[in-house]
Design a protein around this motif. Sequence first.
Motif, PDB file in Angstrom:
ATOM      1  N   ALA A  47      -0.560   5.946   5.491  1.00 30.25           N
ATOM      2  CA  ALA A  47      -0.580   4.740   6.339  1.00 30.25           C
ATOM      3  C   ALA A  47       0.678   3.905   6.086  1.00 30.25           C
ATOM      4  O   ALA A  47       1.317   3.389   7.014  1.00 30.25           O
ATOM      5  CB  ALA A  47      -1.835   3.918   6.048  1.00 30.25           C
ATOM      6  N   GLU A  55      -5.892  -1.352  -0.459  1.00 30.53           N
ATOM      7  CA  GLU A  55      -6.531  -2.282   0.492  1.00 30.53           C
ATOM      8  C   GLU A  55      -5.582  -2.655   1.624  1.00 30.53           C
ATOM      9  O   GLU A  55      -5.922  -2.616   2.798  1.00 30.53           O
ATOM     10  CB  GLU A  55      -6.917  -3.578  -0.240  1.00 30.53           C
ATOM     11  CG  GLU A  55      -8.389  -3.750  -0.497  1.00 30.53           C
ATOM     12  CD  GLU A  55      -8.606  -4.890  -1.494  1.00 30.53           C
ATOM     13  OE1 GLU A  55      -8.070  -6.000  -1.269  1.00 30.53           O
ATOM     14  OE2 GLU A  55      -9.301  -4.644  -2.511  1.00 30.53           O
ATOM     15  N   ARG A  56      -4.350  -3.031   1.222  1.00 37.24           N
ATOM     16  CA  ARG A  56      -3.379  -3.493   2.222  1.00 37.24           C
ATOM     17  C   ARG A  56      -2.898  -2.356   3.120  1.00 37.24           C
ATOM     18  O   ARG A  56      -2.799  -2.519   4.331  1.00 37.24           O
ATOM     19  CB  ARG A  56      -2.191  -4.156   1.517  1.00 37.24           C
ATOM     20  CG  ARG A  56      -2.575  -5.471   0.877  1.00 37.24           C
ATOM     21  CD  ARG A  56      -1.361  -6.231   0.423  1.00 37.24           C
ATOM     22  NE  ARG A  56      -1.722  -7.591   0.075  1.00 37.24           N
ATOM     23  CZ  ARG A  56      -0.853  -8.575  -0.026  1.00 37.24           C
ATOM     24  NH1 ARG A  56       0.427  -8.362   0.209  1.00 37.24           N
ATOM     25  NH2 ARG A  56      -1.255  -9.792  -0.353  1.00 37.24           N
ATOM     26  N   SER A  91      -5.482  -1.450   5.643  1.00 43.82           N
ATOM     27  CA  SER A  91      -5.987  -2.537   6.487  1.00 43.82           C
ATOM     28  C   SER A  91      -5.464  -2.365   7.919  1.00 43.82           C
ATOM     29  O   SER A  91      -4.715  -1.432   8.220  1.00 43.82           O
ATOM     30  CB  SER A  91      -5.527  -3.887   5.928  1.00 43.82           C
ATOM     31  OG  SER A  91      -4.125  -4.032   6.135  1.00 43.82           O
ATOM     32  N   ALA A  92      -5.818  -3.323   8.775  1.00 42.48           N
ATOM     33  CA  ALA A  92      -5.331  -3.287  10.158  1.00 42.48           C
ATOM     34  C   ALA A  92      -3.822  -3.487  10.216  1.00 42.48           C
ATOM     35  O   ALA A  92      -3.171  -3.152  11.205  1.00 42.48           O
ATOM     36  CB  ALA A  92      -6.035  -4.381  10.975  1.00 42.48           C
ATOM     37  N   ASP A  93      -3.259  -4.024   9.100  1.00 44.58           N
ATOM     38  CA  ASP A  93      -1.803  -4.259   9.037  1.00 44.58           C
ATOM     39  C   ASP A  93      -1.231  -3.539   7.817  1.00 44.58           C
ATOM     40  O   ASP A  93      -0.983  -4.156   6.777  1.00 44.58           O
ATOM     41  CB  ASP A  93      -1.536  -5.773   8.949  1.00 44.58           C
ATOM     42  CG  ASP A  93      -0.047  -6.078   8.808  1.00 44.58           C
ATOM     43  OD1 ASP A  93       0.776  -5.193   9.143  1.00 44.58           O
ATOM     44  OD2 ASP A  93       0.299  -7.185   8.339  1.00 44.58           O
ATOM     45  N   PRO A  94      -1.005  -2.210   7.915  1.00 43.37           N
ATOM     46  CA  PRO A  94      -0.537  -1.458   6.736  1.00 43.37           C
ATOM     47  C   PRO A  94       0.807  -1.952   6.203  1.00 43.37           C
ATOM     48  O   PRO A  94       1.108  -1.777   5.019  1.00 43.37           O
ATOM     49  CB  PRO A  94      -0.445  -0.013   7.226  1.00 43.37           C
ATOM     50  CG  PRO A  94      -0.581  -0.060   8.707  1.00 43.37           C
ATOM     51  CD  PRO A  94      -1.248  -1.341   9.071  1.00 43.37           C
ATOM     52  N   SER A 140       1.501  -4.774   5.441  1.00 44.32           N
ATOM     53  CA  SER A 140       1.271  -5.842   4.450  1.00 44.32           C
ATOM     54  C   SER A 140       1.295  -5.299   3.022  1.00 44.32           C
ATOM     55  O   SER A 140       1.278  -6.061   2.060  1.00 44.32           O
ATOM     56  CB  SER A 140      -0.056  -6.555   4.717  1.00 44.32           C
ATOM     57  OG  SER A 140      -1.138  -5.653   4.507  1.00 44.32           O
TER      58      SER A 140
END
Length: 397
Positions: free
Chosen positions: A60, A305-306, A309-312, A314
């Motif tokens: 991701a 987690e990051r 997430s919906a914003d990889p 991050s």
Amino acid sequence: MHDIQHYMRPGTLQLPSLPPLSLYVHLPWCLKKCPYCDFNSHELNPRDVPEQRYLDALIADLEASLPLVWGRPVHSIFIGGGTPSLFSPVGINRLLSDIRARLKLAADCEITLEANPGTFEKDRFAAFRAAGVTRLSVGVQSFNDDHLKALGRVHDRAQALAALEEAARSFETWNLDLMYALPGQSLAQLDADLDAALSFAPPHLSVYHLTIEPNTYFAKFPPQTPDEDTAYAMLDRITERTGASGLRRYEVSAYARSGHGCRHNLNYWAFGDYLGIGAGAHGKLSFAHRVIRQVRARDPRLYMERALSADPASAVVQDEEVSRADLPFEFMLNALRLREGFALQDFADRTGLALTAIRKPLEEAERKGWLTRDLSRARPTEQGFDFLSDLQALFLP
């Protein structure tokens, strides 16, 4: 991480072309944290390593970064840690297949995996070779059981010897890591370590001085290590004995047979580009008008987690442009580690700066006898190698 437009906007630098690109992948877990280690590594029982979730996070992260390196071939991949050989050969195979599906790998792409003798099982190295790894780097550090204990290593001499036999059988090119100036180490004991290492005729040998780094166990409880004169004598012995066995010192701490230099590290040292993915991974990427450095979240759980997430994007916690003033020092910090130094044209191409930006420190380095140059290259002298940090410091802003 910004979008590609942000990196492509006009700026003060003018890079005529982009340097070669490498990929660094960080696998952060170890069986045991060594007392001297300041890398981003975390102790974990091998049974508890969240292999699939972490591999999902890596891919991701890679996908979110693709626009920054679109169309650029990758010349080398380095899977470092931690102890990457804690991951299963099946996991490494999946990782490399997923990378191949997303990046254009050069036909002769070098793929290095770091391995420790403590995670070695018969046939495991051959399975990594079958998964697509082309180069193994084995962290032996010493063949002396007392020194291995003092360094907090999880393997012993017998495991180190067995792992190297298997590495030599499974790989055409591989690296052996050794350390010197160890707690209580004598010159005779260093010679015994070199005897064992050189008996395998390694294509590549990396030799590191044990240094006490801040925020490590050894920083809190410093061991008694050999004095400076003994450490210098040890380095002289290493250089003399490796030379006699056909290994050439091509970088401050690296010795190799002809054609076996580590291409991935050579790209770092030549101020090439590298995308770094994984917990705490660092990266350096060039664009037409700027050079940027990135760092991923250090904590493996937060990283996963990051990245998932919906914003990889991050997962990237630092994303900064290298200032014009810092570029000469950043370039020299790497290039002056090389025995062959650097092509003057590469300085201009990779920093976007004119050679006049380093004229004064180059002249000063020549005056001190630390550097020689001709019309095309600048090279550190023997003395320059001995006073490397002083030589590099001449280029500080």
